[in-house]
Scaffold this active site. Structure first.
Site, PDB file in Angstrom:
ATOM      1  N   SER A  95      10.391   2.014   1.532  1.00 57.21           N
ATOM      2  CA  SER A  95       9.757   3.310   1.760  1.00 57.21           C
ATOM      3  C   SER A  95       9.810   4.241   0.536  1.00 57.21           C
ATOM      4  CB  SER A  95      10.349   3.994   2.998  1.00 57.21           C
ATOM      5  OG  SER A  95      10.130   3.183   4.141  1.00 57.21           O
TER       6      SER A  95
ATOM      7  N   ASN B 212       3.562  -4.220  -4.013  1.00 59.45           N
ATOM      8  CA  ASN B 212       3.417  -5.413  -3.167  1.00 59.45           C
ATOM      9  C   ASN B 212       2.346  -5.099  -2.129  1.00 59.45           C
ATOM     10  OD1 ASN B 212       3.665  -7.653  -1.565  1.00 59.45           O
ATOM     11  ND2 ASN B 212       5.697  -7.149  -0.780  1.00 59.45           N
ATOM     12  N   TRP B 213       1.158  -5.630  -2.354  1.00 60.26           N
ATOM     13  CA  TRP B 213       0.046  -5.328  -1.433  1.00 60.26           C
ATOM     14  C   TRP B 213       0.195  -6.057  -0.095  1.00 60.26           C
ATOM     15  CZ3 TRP B 213      -5.183  -5.598  -4.641  1.00 60.26           C
ATOM     16  CH2 TRP B 213      -5.166  -4.589  -5.609  1.00 60.26           C
ATOM     17  N   LYS B 214       1.062  -7.049  -0.045  1.00 54.33           N
ATOM     18  CA  LYS B 214       1.230  -7.878   1.155  1.00 54.33           C
ATOM     19  C   LYS B 214      -0.136  -8.415   1.603  1.00 54.33           C
ATOM     20  CE  LYS B 214       5.175  -5.053   2.333  1.00 54.33           C
ATOM     21  NZ  LYS B 214       6.127  -4.617   3.333  1.00 54.33           N
TER      22      LYS B 214
ATOM     23  N   GLY C 284       9.029  -0.419   5.209  1.00 53.28           N
ATOM     24  CA  GLY C 284       7.886  -0.112   6.071  1.00 53.28           C
ATOM     25  C   GLY C 284       8.244   0.769   7.249  1.00 53.28           C
TER      26      GLY C 284
ATOM     27  N   GLY D 278       5.812  -1.224  -1.142  1.00 50.92           N
ATOM     28  CA  GLY D 278       4.809  -1.778  -0.241  1.00 50.92           C
ATOM     29  C   GLY D 278       3.738  -0.746   0.092  1.00 50.92           C
ATOM     30  N   GLY D 279       3.915  -0.064   1.214  1.00 48.28           N
ATOM     31  CA  GLY D 279       2.888   0.849   1.748  1.00 48.28           C
ATOM     32  C   GLY D 279       2.306   1.809   0.720  1.00 48.28           C
TER      33      GLY D 279
ATOM     34  N   GLU E 281      10.296 -10.280   4.552  1.00 42.17           N
ATOM     35  CA  GLU E 281       9.301 -10.754   5.537  1.00 42.17           C
ATOM     36  C   GLU E 281       9.183 -12.275   5.480  1.00 42.17           C
ATOM     37  OE1 GLU E 281       6.161  -8.161   4.251  1.00 42.17           O
ATOM     38  OE2 GLU E 281       7.305  -6.451   5.006  1.00 42.17           O
TER      39      GLU E 281
ATOM     40  N   GLU F  25      16.349  -4.525  -1.307  1.00 40.09           N
ATOM     41  CA  GLU F  25      15.500  -3.926  -0.280  1.00 40.09           C
ATOM     42  C   GLU F  25      16.210  -3.973   1.068  1.00 40.09           C
ATOM     43  OE1 GLU F  25      11.119  -4.116  -1.536  1.00 40.09           O
ATOM     44  OE2 GLU F  25      11.586  -6.026  -0.594  1.00 40.09           O
TER      45      GLU F  25
ATOM     46  N   HIS G 109      11.177 -12.285  -0.276  1.00 37.52           N
ATOM     47  CA  HIS G 109      10.947 -11.011   0.398  1.00 37.52           C
ATOM     48  C   HIS G 109      11.464 -11.123   1.836  1.00 37.52           C
ATOM     49  CE1 HIS G 109       8.919  -7.634   2.291  1.00 37.52           C
ATOM     50  NE2 HIS G 109       8.800  -7.120   1.072  1.00 37.52           N
TER      51      HIS G 109
HETATM   52  C1  PEP Z   1       8.300  -4.011   0.514  1.00 34.77           C
HETATM   53  O1  PEP Z   1       7.605  -4.602   1.316  1.00 34.77           O
HETATM   54  O2  PEP Z   1       8.801  -4.633  -0.412  1.00 34.77           O
HETATM   55  C2  PEP Z   1       8.515  -2.592   0.711  1.00 34.77           C
HETATM   56  C3  PEP Z   1       9.496  -2.037   0.071  1.00 34.77           C
HETATM   57  O3  PEP Z   1       7.681  -1.976   1.607  1.00 34.77           O
HETATM   58  P1  PEP Z   1       7.597  -0.380   1.853  1.00 34.77           P
HETATM   59  O4  PEP Z   1       7.526   0.274   0.513  1.00 34.77           O
HETATM   60  O5  PEP Z   1       6.346  -0.190   2.648  1.00 34.77           O
HETATM   61  O6  PEP Z   1       8.824  -0.003   2.600  1.00 34.77           O
END
Ligand code: PEP
Length: 253
Positions: A214, A9-11, A174, A235-236, A98, A168, A96
């Site tokens: 994470s 997920n590049w967001k 994050g 994500g990251g 967010e 999640e 998601h």
């Molecule tokens: C996400 O945004 O779905 C996510 C899991 O982010 P991260 O891996 O950065 O925690």
């Protein structure tokens, strides 16, 4: 055997050029996937059509990060499922945390999004997960069950089988704070149990449940080794080719 999925997920990150080179690096380094494994990359809306044409490897499929809950209409700035379908986007992340937190998306709206995706034959990656206060009060099971109930339980068994779920925990997204592999397994088993009660064991055992929060190259193998964890939503670490490729390599076969 359930599909094992590494979803990036590049967001709201990467310019178009940066995205092009990240995808190129992923294609170059992509290990041979088994028929049971998939890699999905959720791109920012403006890049979906163009970057899709630049992906030559059959191993990488694209996803949208969101869609609107209405089919069409006067919703300036929004993107519909019909639009995604018209450029052959096969996956869409729905709900998601967010989106839930910053854009106040409700479980009922997410149910509408799910319906639009299924009608268009787009696979929803449905996100659920509890905030820290709920985890600290040990109410995470009830909280996640309500999310599933209000957005997915109107589906019939055949429709439900087309959903991918991503658990999640919000406190792990994050933050660098990962759920332990035991915590992930415990919740994934709970989700599968809830699905079994509602849809029966054939459906429950066929649904991929991804863990997100994470996930990195260094912890993916341990988390993915849990019996009810079928890969990750990342994500990251998905913004760095080397890291994401390690995560792909950690998928169960
Ligand atoms: C996400 O945004 O779905 C996510 C899991 O982010 P991260 O891996 O950065 O925690």
């Amino acid at each position: 055997m359930r599909k094992q999925i590494a979803a990036a997920n590049w967001k709201m990150n990467k310019t178009f050029r940066e995205g092009q080179s990240l995808l190129r690096e992923l294609e170059t380094g992509m290990p041979q996937l088994t028929s049971n494994q998939s890699v999905v990359v959720a791109l920012p809306f403006p890049y979906l059509g163009m970057l899709k044409l630049e992906i030559h490897s059959k191993s990488i499929q694209i996803a949208a990060q969101n869609c609107h809950h209405a089919r069409e209409g006067a919703f300036t700035g929004e993107v519909s499922v019909v639009m995604l379908k018209s450029i052959d986007v096969p996956y869409c992340i729905i709900g998601h945390s967010e989106r839930r937190e910053y854009f106040h998306e409700t479980n009922a709206q997410l149910a509408d999004k799910i319906n639009h995706c299924l009608a268009a034959d787009i696979t929803p990656i449905f996100c659920c997960g509890e905030p820290l206060a709920v985890r600290e009060a040990n109410n995470q099971n009830t909280f996640v069950e309500a999310q599933l109930n209000e957005s997915l339980f109107h589906l019939d068994e055949a429709a439900m089988q087309k959903i991918v779920i991503a658990y999640e925990p919000i406190w792990a997204i994050g933050t660098g704070k990962t759920a332990s592999s035991d915590q992930a397994q415990e919740m994934h088993a709970h989700i599968r149990g809830v699905l079994q009660k509602q849809f029966g064991s054939t459906v429950a055992s066929s649904i991929s449940i991804l863990y997100g929060g994470s996930v990195k190259g260094s912890n993916a193998a341990e988390i993915f080794s849990q019996p009810d964890v079928d890969g990750g939503l990342v994500g990251g670490a998905s913004l760095i080719a080397e890291e994401f490729l390690k995560i792909v390599a950690a998928l169960k076969q």
